[in-house]
Scaffold this motif. Structure first.
Motif, PDB file in Angstrom:
ATOM      1  N   VAL A 206      21.296   2.649  31.719  1.00 24.97           N
ATOM      2  CA  VAL A 206      20.207   2.559  32.690  1.00 24.97           C
ATOM      3  C   VAL A 206      18.993   1.841  32.105  1.00 24.97           C
ATOM      4  N   SER A 207      18.706   2.096  30.844  1.00 24.61           N
ATOM      5  CA  SER A 207      17.539   1.485  30.211  1.00 24.61           C
ATOM      6  C   SER A 207      17.820   0.086  29.676  1.00 24.61           C
ATOM      7  N   ASN A 208      19.084  -0.346  29.789  1.00 23.31           N
ATOM      8  CA  ASN A 208      19.482  -1.677  29.317  1.00 23.31           C
ATOM      9  C   ASN A 208      19.121  -1.864  27.847  1.00 23.31           C
ATOM     10  N   LEU A 209      19.465  -0.835  27.061  1.00 26.03           N
ATOM     11  CA  LEU A 209      19.139  -0.836  25.639  1.00 26.03           C
ATOM     12  C   LEU A 209      20.229  -0.100  24.878  1.00 26.03           C
ATOM     13  N   GLU A 210      20.815  -0.724  23.910  1.00 21.89           N
ATOM     14  CA  GLU A 210      21.818  -0.048  23.100  1.00 21.89           C
ATOM     15  C   GLU A 210      21.135   1.015  22.241  1.00 21.89           C
ATOM     16  N   ILE A 211      21.550   2.263  22.412  1.00 21.10           N
ATOM     17  CA  ILE A 211      20.933   3.362  21.671  1.00 21.10           C
ATOM     18  C   ILE A 211      21.814   3.708  20.477  1.00 21.10           C
ATOM     19  N   SER A 212      21.483   3.143  19.356  1.00 14.95           N
ATOM     20  CA  SER A 212      22.259   3.391  18.139  1.00 14.95           C
ATOM     21  C   SER A 212      21.447   4.127  17.082  1.00 14.95           C
ATOM     22  N   SER A 213      20.178   4.399  17.372  1.00 16.56           N
ATOM     23  CA  SER A 213      19.326   5.102  16.413  1.00 16.56           C
ATOM     24  C   SER A 213      18.333   5.985  17.165  1.00 16.56           C
ATOM     25  N   TYR A 214      17.676   6.864  16.434  1.00 16.15           N
ATOM     26  CA  TYR A 214      16.655   7.717  17.036  1.00 16.15           C
ATOM     27  C   TYR A 214      15.510   6.879  17.598  1.00 16.15           C
ATOM     28  N   ASN A 215      15.138   5.827  16.899  1.00 16.79           N
ATOM     29  CA  ASN A 215      14.097   4.928  17.403  1.00 16.79           C
ATOM     30  C   ASN A 215      14.500   4.319  18.740  1.00 16.79           C
ATOM     31  N   ASP A 216      15.776   3.958  18.848  1.00 18.31           N
ATOM     32  CA  ASP A 216      16.272   3.400  20.111  1.00 18.31           C
ATOM     33  C   ASP A 216      16.159   4.429  21.235  1.00 18.31           C
ATOM     34  N   LEU A 217      16.483   5.683  20.919  1.00 21.17           N
ATOM     35  CA  LEU A 217      16.389   6.742  21.921  1.00 21.17           C
ATOM     36  C   LEU A 217      14.954   6.874  22.418  1.00 21.17           C
ATOM     37  N   CYS A 218      14.009   6.896  21.495  1.00 22.51           N
ATOM     38  CA  CYS A 218      12.604   7.001  21.879  1.00 22.51           C
ATOM     39  C   CYS A 218      12.167   5.801  22.715  1.00 22.51           C
ATOM     40  N   GLU A 219      12.643   4.633  22.356  1.00 20.79           N
ATOM     41  CA  GLU A 219      12.294   3.434  23.120  1.00 20.79           C
ATOM     42  C   GLU A 219      12.878   3.493  24.530  1.00 20.79           C
ATOM     43  N   ALA A 220      14.115   3.952  24.632  1.00 19.21           N
ATOM     44  CA  ALA A 220      14.754   4.051  25.947  1.00 19.21           C
ATOM     45  C   ALA A 220      14.001   5.042  26.838  1.00 19.21           C
ATOM     46  N   LEU A 221      13.630   6.176  26.283  1.00 25.47           N
ATOM     47  CA  LEU A 221      12.898   7.172  27.066  1.00 25.47           C
ATOM     48  C   LEU A 221      11.512   6.659  27.450  1.00 25.47           C
ATOM     49  N   THR A 222      10.879   5.926  26.551  1.00 27.56           N
ATOM     50  CA  THR A 222       9.581   5.332  26.867  1.00 27.56           C
ATOM     51  C   THR A 222       9.708   4.341  28.020  1.00 27.56           C
ATOM     52  N   LYS A 223      10.772   3.550  28.026  1.00 28.31           N
ATOM     53  CA  LYS A 223      11.005   2.612  29.119  1.00 28.31           C
ATOM     54  C   LYS A 223      11.183   3.348  30.442  1.00 28.31           C
ATOM     55  N   ARG A 224      11.895   4.469  30.407  1.00 31.78           N
ATOM     56  CA  ARG A 224      12.119   5.225  31.637  1.00 31.78           C
ATOM     57  C   ARG A 224      10.830   5.914  32.103  1.00 31.78           C
TER      58      ARG A 224
END
Length: 468
Positions: A206-224
């Protein structure tokens, strides 16, 4: 014939209570800032085929009562017809005496359908046909039902992966009703869940972001969060047993997330470290956006494993938990406040033993920057009945300021649940009215009346500042 059970002075025990309710509270609009109504039903202005669809489907309060009196599951969640389900509920209603369902049932029948007879097996078929016929009319569509109760704002609850298409539709149509939402990222936080990695994959898509790290998770949630904000969201919500507080370094949290993504088991400390870190990150982000954050704390969910496996969650198998709340909650709020990142916050408890704990906690973080910045939320779930509401009001009055309280919400999945605001207002007015009669409060209807109005409507209007 005597007056009906639901009459104009229902729950109002003296003339002061009657004056407060009828002259100050009764006609105020409703701001329902937390519920679980279907946004699709509101956006499409759904019309129900019968009262069972609107009233019994999805209502686990009623389901628990029906099971208690010995109603077979086929008439609750099984293959029985809607009329058969209603008949089973009608058979149950007389046995709900002294349970809040008895009050709610008859308030809802009266307010929506003009039906003042007490529901039972003998009149069930007549009431089923009459109410169902009314519901099939356009005058009883979802939005019409909300309009009948003077609902000005309704806030649904959505996961970060939701498209918000129905909220977008409502915003374009720009009706008098404002439909907001709460951002509820519990599935991203609860890393101990067996389905956690599946959820992260869906968030990644949904966030159009590969979540491969904790930083990625935070970025995806920030986008949402940014996406929800653009679409009119100004609230978050979290449903947890208790607030976690087990600090860890960023490196440790990143390692924990990587371990989970690789399919390895986490121990309890690792789970709490991760939950703490992500919840703090989210709360700081809410602060940056100026959102209100809500924490519903204390339920013990899914107690019956056999029925959970059969019917799934949210089907009536949850209860009050006895989790320790104060220390972690204090540490969590302080961690945010120390960085000036504590946004407006509402705390709800499901265990009445925690009433004074929560009522006292809010005073530690009301810093004068905003009226009632940290709120002790209304009686919730098992506590949203007359006794629970009164206890919450008393706890807040005794150790906080009831005058700053933002009032009631439905927290419901039913479009027929909004007389609960009336129920709350009657309990509130009676509480104040009785104390005026006793001389414990002054006989000053301007002062008391303004306080009642603020609790029922104006405090919430100011606190949330919805742009509708």
């Amino acid at each position: 014939m005597g007056k009906s059970f639901i009459h104009k002075d229902f729950l109002l025990q003296n003339s002061f209570a009657e004056e407060l309710y009828h002259n100050q509270a009764k006609d105020l609009p409703i701001i329902d800032y937390h519920c679980h109504l279907s946004p699709e039903d509101i956006a499409t202005d759904r019309t129900f085929n019968n009262i069972t669809e609107a009233w019994i489907h999805g209502d686990h309060y009623k389901w628990r009562a029906m099971r208690t009196v010995g109603i077979d599951e086929q008439y609750i969640t099984g293959k029985a017809t809607d009329e058969e389900r209603f008949m089973a509920w009608a058979k149950t209603v007389p046995q709900t005496i002294r349970n809040p369902l008895y009050h709610w049932t008859h308030l809802e029948l009266a307010r929506y359908f003009g039906e003042f007879d007490l529901l039972n097996e003998n009149n069930a078929q007549t009431i089923y046909r009459s109410t169902s016929e009314q519901l099939r009319s356009n005058h009883f569509s979802c939005r019409s039902l909300l309009s009948k109760m003077k609902v000005e704002v309704v806030c649904t609850t959505e996961d970060p992966t939701d498209s918000l298409e129905h909220h977008q539709k409502m915003a374009k149509e720009n009706p008098s009703l404002f439909m907001g939402t709460s951002f509820r990222p519990d599935k991203a936080i609860l890393i101990g869940s067996e389905d956690y990695n599946i959820y992260v994959d869906s968030l990644s898509e949904v966030s159009n972001l590969e979540i491969s790290s904790y930083n990625d998770l935070c970025e995806a949630l920030t986008k949402r969060i940014a996406y929800f904000d653009v679409n009119g969201c100004t609230l978050s919500d979290h449903g947890l047993e208790s607030i976690p507080f087990e600090l860890a370094t960023h490196t440790q949290v990143s390692t924990i997330f990587a371990k989970k993504r690789s399919g390895k088991q986490l121990d309890e400390k690792e789970i709490k470290q991760f939950e703490t870190a992500l919840l703090l990150f989210l709360s700081q982000t809410y602060s940056e956006y100026g959102w209100v954050q809500q924490f519903h704390l204390g339920p013990l969910r899914n107690n019956n494993s056999r029925m959970l496996k059969t019917l799934g969650p949210d089907t009536g198998w949850d209860s009050i938990g006895d989790f320790s709340q104060a220390k972690n909650l204090s540490s969590f709020l302080d961690a945010l406040d120390s960085k000036n990142k504590l946004t407006k916050t509402i705390l709800y408890n499901s265990n009445p033993a925690d009433n004074e704990v929560f009522a006292a906690m809010i005073g530690n973080f009301n810093d004068g920057s905003v009226k009632g910045k940290v709120q002790y939320g209304s009686g919730w779930w098992f506590l949203d009945q007359k006794d629970g509401i009164t206890q919450q009001l008393n706890a807040l009055s005794n150790v906080g300021l009831i005058s700053c309280f933002i009032g009631m919400l439905t927290d419901s999945r039913s479009f027929l649940s909004f007389p609960r605001h009336e129920y709350f207002r009657r309990v509130l007015c009676n509480l104040f009215g009785e104390e005026v009669q006793k001389g414990e409060l002054p006989n000053d209807m301007d002062l008391i009346g303004k306080t009642i109005q603020n609790i029922c409507y104006y405090n919430a209007k100011e606190y949330f500042d919805f742009k509708n």
